[in-house]
Enzyme design. Structure first.
Site, short mmCIF file in Angstrom:
data_model
loop_
_atom_site.label_atom_id
_atom_site.label_comp_id
_atom_site.label_asym_id
_atom_site.label_seq_id
_atom_site.Cartn_x
_atom_site.Cartn_y
_atom_site.Cartn_z
N TYR A 191 -7.75 5.88 -14.23
CA TYR A 191 -9.09 5.55 -14.71
C TYR A 191 -9.13 5.79 -16.23
O TYR A 191 -8.37 6.58 -16.77
CB TYR A 191 -10.14 6.41 -14.03
CG TYR A 191 -10.36 6.09 -12.57
CD1 TYR A 191 -11.30 5.15 -12.18
CD2 TYR A 191 -9.63 6.75 -11.58
CE1 TYR A 191 -11.50 4.86 -10.83
CE2 TYR A 191 -9.83 6.46 -10.24
CZ TYR A 191 -10.76 5.51 -9.87
OH TYR A 191 -10.97 5.24 -8.54
N ASP A 243 -7.73 2.05 -2.31
CA ASP A 243 -7.99 3.47 -2.53
C ASP A 243 -9.36 3.65 -3.18
O ASP A 243 -9.93 2.74 -3.76
CB ASP A 243 -6.90 4.09 -3.40
CG ASP A 243 -6.72 3.36 -4.73
OD1 ASP A 243 -6.91 2.13 -4.75
OD2 ASP A 243 -6.40 4.01 -5.73
N ASP A 244 -9.86 4.87 -3.07
CA ASP A 244 -11.11 5.28 -3.72
C ASP A 244 -12.26 4.34 -3.37
O ASP A 244 -13.02 3.89 -4.24
CB ASP A 244 -10.92 5.36 -5.24
CG ASP A 244 -9.90 6.41 -5.64
OD1 ASP A 244 -9.59 7.28 -4.81
OD2 ASP A 244 -9.40 6.36 -6.79
N ILE A 245 -12.40 4.03 -2.07
CA ILE A 245 -13.51 3.21 -1.61
C ILE A 245 -14.17 3.89 -0.40
O ILE A 245 -13.60 4.79 0.22
CB ILE A 245 -13.06 1.79 -1.21
CG1 ILE A 245 -12.06 1.84 -0.03
CG2 ILE A 245 -12.45 1.07 -2.40
CD1 ILE A 245 -11.70 0.48 0.52
N TYR A 289 -4.92 7.83 1.39
CA TYR A 289 -3.65 7.71 0.69
C TYR A 289 -2.93 9.04 0.50
O TYR A 289 -1.84 9.06 -0.05
CB TYR A 289 -3.84 7.01 -0.65
CG TYR A 289 -4.86 7.63 -1.58
CD1 TYR A 289 -4.55 8.72 -2.38
CD2 TYR A 289 -6.14 7.10 -1.66
CE1 TYR A 289 -5.48 9.29 -3.23
CE2 TYR A 289 -7.09 7.65 -2.53
CZ TYR A 289 -6.76 8.74 -3.30
OH TYR A 289 -7.69 9.29 -4.14
#
EC number: 3.2.1.35
Length: 629
Positions: A164, A269-271, A323
């Protein structure tokens, strides 16, 4: 005086080869060589070999189709191992090409009247790796006589730009790919979280200029024998049951395929996976939940995998919503059952930022996902809160030898700072090439030498600086790598000597600590003058400035302790000036916009600051006599 035979030493090749044997004394290349180039040698490989020769002082390169019966000059033979001139050269040198993909043989030896160097690859990639090793056995115009048989332990080795915050520029990506190639990596995954056309606006086409710029990066990767993998992150908004969304994925991949990309990736990922993005998904997959999410994802991924197989492009890679860890769950069970076995699954270890990864951890991941996983190693990424104000430059460590048998490969998620990531990434690349013979400290120094263009003095200055950025945080309170271990050892020795009140030990330890302070104070200027990659100085500028101030404060502190022990007057002035400098150092902030989290830069925090603060209390300062006295 007795005559001494010439002593030759084995050269250092990084990553460490599977086998290297020194076969004789080194020999001079001279100013002319004959290049025997087999059919099919790509331009980049020949160019690299020619650059090595030119750097070694060779000015005349003649071309020949085959070796003569008797070598009358220095011959350099390059090609894949099944080519006739290469087979001849291998037979003469007694070398053989390994059977593994990307394997190579490198042999060099002098003979009566000439010399022979052969670079032979199992395939084109292996031949390029041979050229990278050839670069490392040539020094000061001489070639080490060696026989090398080498191949990678893991099929996939490289980086994923998956952080990020500020993505790398196209130029940084091109430079990074060239760095990957020098360390024999073969994979670069394009997956910056802040590329809106890969995540938030994934259905939309890239602007033409962006696509053109990406195409140039792809060209560099293909030339450097690095696989450019394009990743899309549709998870936040995708409707799995909508054929239009599947078609949108296909359109995006088709656009990248037009640039020469042949490997693709879907990041999930990251959802949030306990709710649907559209009502139609509930109608097809049932109420939202872990199992239903895995079923929906598998349908999408299987369709894309089918596309790739039909096009002859191999396996799709994906990162699952779960993950990390290997805990059994409805999500993992369904994914294991429903996902096409050809799809490669990424996994970050036992945590998002794991302190260590063992062979048993990887075995558990294989069981959890139903296939060997591709490790997404979240080091040295610095996009989470615990890394605020830090560069993560400790060497790659605490990954167990033997992982090559249980993983399909490893990729590093680096920092927003591309060049500053290289000391850590180089270790990961060396480990994934040869995990059983990986040497942590020697590879760390090799990475410093790479940044320094081979200059040993600059490399030492870099290692001194790296030590001040050694801590490696996790999501918890305890880091998995300690801060400034070399400097801390010197400080601890000085503290112990002072506590023991041993004059000899105090003098020696303070002298050593003073030398370390001087070396750290000099390191930033040496780095600015000697590092050959300009981006490093640009990225690390605030830390270099702060390190110099901290070093000067340490020097004053050591001088204050020495003066106090000698009963000299004005001791307090040393400590006061040191405190003033630390205040200035602590006020230096990271570069605005460079990372997701910004703040004051940290240099050997918990080590230097504590010692400088504690130092006045480690000796008794007698009060100055009053005028009355």
């Amino acid at each position: 005086m007795p005559a001494f035979a010439q002593v030759s030493t084995a050269p250092a090749i990084f990553p460490t080869p599977a086998a290297l044997r020194l076969t004789g004394p080194s020999f001079a290349l001279g100013d002319a060589v004959v290049l025997v180039r087999a059919k099919g040698v790509d331009a980049a490989t020949e160019k690299l070999v020619r650059e090595v020769l030119a750097t070694a002082g060779v000015r005349d390169v003649r071309i020949a189709a085959a070796l003569p019966k008797r070598l009358d000059a220095t011959y350099v033979v390059i090609g894949e191992g099944n080519a006739a001139p290469v087979r001849d050269a291998l037979a003469r040198s007694g070398a053989s090409v390994p059977e593994q993909d990307e394997g190579y043989a490198l042999a060099s030896q002098a003979s009566d009247g000439g010399a022979l160097v052969v670079l032979a690859g199992r395939d084109g990639d292996g031949l390029y790796h041979a050229a990278q090793s050839f670069r490392q056995i040539v020094a000061r115009g001489r070639v080490s006589s060696v026989t090398v048989s080498d191949y990678p332990a893991m099929p996939v080795r490289g980086t994923i730009e998956g952080f990020y915050g500020k993505p790398w520029s196209m130029a940084e990506r091109e430079d990074h790919i060239a760095f990957l190639a020098r360390f024999k990596a073969n994979t670069y995954i394009y997956s910056p979280k802040d590329d809106v056309f890969a995540r938030d606006k994934w259905r939309e086409a890239y602007p033409a200029d962006t696509l053109q710029a990406l195409g140039k990066v792809v060209d560099v990767a293909n030339r450097e024998h690095v696989n450019f993998v394009y990743a899309i992150s549709p998870g936040p908004t995708i409707c799995y049951s909508d054929p239009k969304d599947l078609e949108a994925v296909r359109r995006k991949f088709a656009a990248l395929r037009g640039l020469g990309v042949r490997s693709f990736y879907v990041a999930l990922d990251d959802i949030e996976y306990t709710k649907w993005n559209c009502p139609a998904d509930e109608a097809e997959f049932g109420k939202p939940g872990e199992k239903a999410a895995a079923s929906a994802q598998a349908k999408l991924l299987n369709a894309v995998q089918g596309d790739l197989a039909a096009a002859g492009h191999g396996s799709l890679t994906m990162v699952p919503t779960e993950y990390y860890n290997t805990t059994e769950s409805p999500y993992k069970a369904e994914l294991r059952k429903a996902l096409d076995p050809r799809v490669v699954v990424q996994w970050t270890g036992t945590d998002v930022v794991p302190a260590s990864i063992s062979v048993s951890d990887a075995k558990n991941a294989t069981k959890a996902f139903g296939r060997k996983t591709l490790l997404w190693d979240n080091y040295p990424v610095n996009d989470f809160g615990e890394t605020t104000g830090r560069l993560l430059m400790a060497p790659y460590d605490r990954r167990q030898a033997g992982l090559s048998a249980e993983l399909s490969g490893i990729v590093s998620n680096p920092m927003n700072q591309e060049v500053a990531s290289r000391p850590a990434v180089a270790g990961l690349l060396a480990f994934s090439w040869n995990d059983r013979d990986y040497n942590v400290q020697r590879t760390w120094r090799a990475a410093a030498l790479d940044l320094a263009g081979g200059d040993a003095e600059t490399a030492e200055a870099l290692l001194t600086f790296f030590d001040t950025q050694h801590v490696a945080p996790t999501f918890g309170h305890l880091p998995w790598q300690p801060q400034a271990p070399k400097l801390k050892a010197l400080i601890d020795t000085a503290r112990d000597a002072l506590a023991d009140n041993d004059p000899h030990a105090i003098a020696g330890s303070l002298a050593a600590l003073g030398e370390a302070a001087d070396a750290l104070a000099a390191a930033p200027d040496r780095i600015r003058a000697g590092v050959v990659v300009p981006g490093f100085v640009r990225e690390t500028g605030p830390w270099l400035d702060a390190a110099q101030l901290w070093a000067r404060a340490l020097r004053l502190t050591v001088d204050g302790l020495t003066a106090a022990r000698a009963g000299q007057p004005g001791v307090a002035r040393y400590f006061a000036e040191a405190t003033e400098l630390t205040g200035k150092a602590a006020a230096i902030r990271s570069i605005p916009g460079a990372t997701r989290f910004e703040g004051p830069v940290k240099v050997s925090d918990g080590v230097l600051d504590r010692f400088i603060s504690d130092a006045p209390g480690l000796v008794y300062l007698a009060p100055a006599p009053s005028l009355k006295d």
